[in-house]
Design a protein around this motif. Structure first.
Motif, mmCIF file in Angstrom:
data_model
loop_
_atom_site.group_PDB
_atom_site.id
_atom_site.type_symbol
_atom_site.label_atom_id
_atom_site.label_comp_id
_atom_site.label_asym_id
_atom_site.label_seq_id
_atom_site.Cartn_x
_atom_site.Cartn_y
_atom_site.Cartn_z
ATOM 1 N N HIS A 105 0.616 -1.394 -0.073
ATOM 2 C CA HIS A 105 -0.053 0.164 -0.177
ATOM 3 C C HIS A 105 0.777 1.217 0.039
ATOM 4 O O HIS A 105 0.536 2.239 -0.757
ATOM 5 N N HIS A 161 1.321 4.517 -3.044
ATOM 6 C CA HIS A 161 1.206 5.998 -2.676
ATOM 7 C C HIS A 161 2.714 6.781 -3.421
ATOM 8 O O HIS A 161 2.563 7.890 -3.864
ATOM 9 N N PHE A 218 -6.455 7.753 -5.265
ATOM 10 C CA PHE A 218 -6.713 7.110 -3.793
ATOM 11 C C PHE A 218 -7.702 6.240 -3.518
ATOM 12 O O PHE A 218 -7.738 5.296 -2.966
ATOM 13 N N HIS A 278 -7.122 2.992 -5.480
ATOM 14 C CA HIS A 278 -6.083 2.179 -4.805
ATOM 15 C C HIS A 278 -6.397 1.632 -3.673
ATOM 16 O O HIS A 278 -6.283 0.322 -3.257
ATOM 17 N N HIS A 279 -7.427 2.352 -2.702
ATOM 18 C CA HIS A 279 -7.785 1.934 -1.285
ATOM 19 C C HIS A 279 -9.047 0.884 -1.454
ATOM 20 O O HIS A 279 -9.126 -0.227 -0.812
HETATM 21 CU CU CU Z 1 -3.606 4.965 1.675
#
Ligand code: CU
Ligand code: CU
Length: 288
Positions: free
Chosen positions: A200, A204, A222, A225-226
């Motif tokens: 993770h 970023h 964001f 990705h999450h």
């Molecule tokens: Cu994050």
């Protein structure tokens, strides 16, 4: 009714357009910037002597699960057919593959100031001015792959190293936890420089620009990705059925983590929910 979150690379033209339009509308209504602000406010690290809920803590996964649901609900108030897509960075690994296309999130930042100038979130469109941040920069920035000191996205093997750990988290429940699925996935490693960023965290860093630090919500990637991180938690739960969120009980008074982490049945600020209540989401959404 249970809805489906899809891989961003499989969205139809219409699904892409609707997702982008809903994001822009949530931003226009002022709701988006509240999400950015909340994430900044909950960016608490190990070194601070207060409760950590969002990062460097066991509740990293349930905290972001709830945070994603709130944004997804805001999107669905705009357009009830929209769901959050996820970005599988073990498969879409280049600076031009999904989601970095003109009809989704736009591409890399330009060389001079890293400003994103393509796609629907480019500053010049007037639709994506950053208002909450840790700097005064008003435009979205990216530095895909990290031009100074290039790094690669995590691989399937990197991910497997996290997924195979059957224990959810271990003491001291922070960025130094040497074992446990949570920190292996969140990705605080030992070592110097880029070796210290795993899974993770490494993603970023790979995106760079706005995605580094507390205001990372300013980049719409964001959420993609999450959503993938959230899917990985679901898969881990499925694979290790007898294992649950830890710690089950709060750390003892007098120990270093007392009052600094959320146990399984404790409330998880800013919400009135517990990690336990966020563990099973199969009645709300599923992943395709
Ligand atoms: Cu994050
Ligand atoms: Cu976060």
């Amino acid at each position: 009714m249970v809805y489906t979150r899809k891989n961003v690379s499989t969205l139809t033209e219409g699904e892409r357009r609707r997702f982008v339009m809903a994001m822009l509308e949530v931003k226009r209504r002022g709701e988006y910037d509240e999400f950015v602000r909340t994430h900044i406010d909950y960016y608490v690290s190990d070194g601070e002597g207060r409760l950590r809920t969002a990062h460097m803590a066991p509740s990293f996964l349930p905290w972001h699960r709830r945070f994603l649901l709130d944004l997804e609900n805001a999107l669905r108030r705009v357009d009830s057919l929209v769901t959050l897509p996820y970005w599988d960075w073990t498969k879409d690994r280049t600076t031009t593959s999904a989601p970095w296309t003109e009809d989704l999130l736009g591409g890399n930042g330009r060389r001079s100031d890293r400003q994103v100038t393509t796609g629907p979130f480019a500053y010049a469109t007037g639709n994506w001015t950053l208002r909450e941040g840790v700097t005064d920069t008003e435009f979205l920035t990216r530095d895909l792959g990290r031009s100074r000191g290039p790094i690669d996205l995590p691989t399937r093997d990197d991910l497997e190293w996290a997924m195979k750990d059957p224990v959810y988290d271990v003491s001291p429940w922070n960025s130094t936890s040497a074992r446990g699925f949570r920190n292996r996935l969140e990705g605080w490693g030992s070592g110097q420089g880029s070796a210290a960023w795993r899974n993770h965290n490494r993603v970023h860093r790979w995106v760079g620009g706005a995605m580094v630090g507390g205001a990372s919500v300013n980049d719409p990637v964001f959420w993609l990705h999450h959503a993938f991180i959230d899917m990985l938690w679901s898969r881990w739960q499925h694979r290790h059925r007898d294992h649950h969120y830890l710690p089950a009980e709060p750390p003892d008074p007098g120990t270093s983590q007392h009052g600094r982490v959320v146990a399984r049945h404790e409330k998880m600020p800013p919400w009135d929910v517990t990690p336990d209540e966020m563990q099973y989401i199969g009645r709300i959404y599923r992943y395709a």
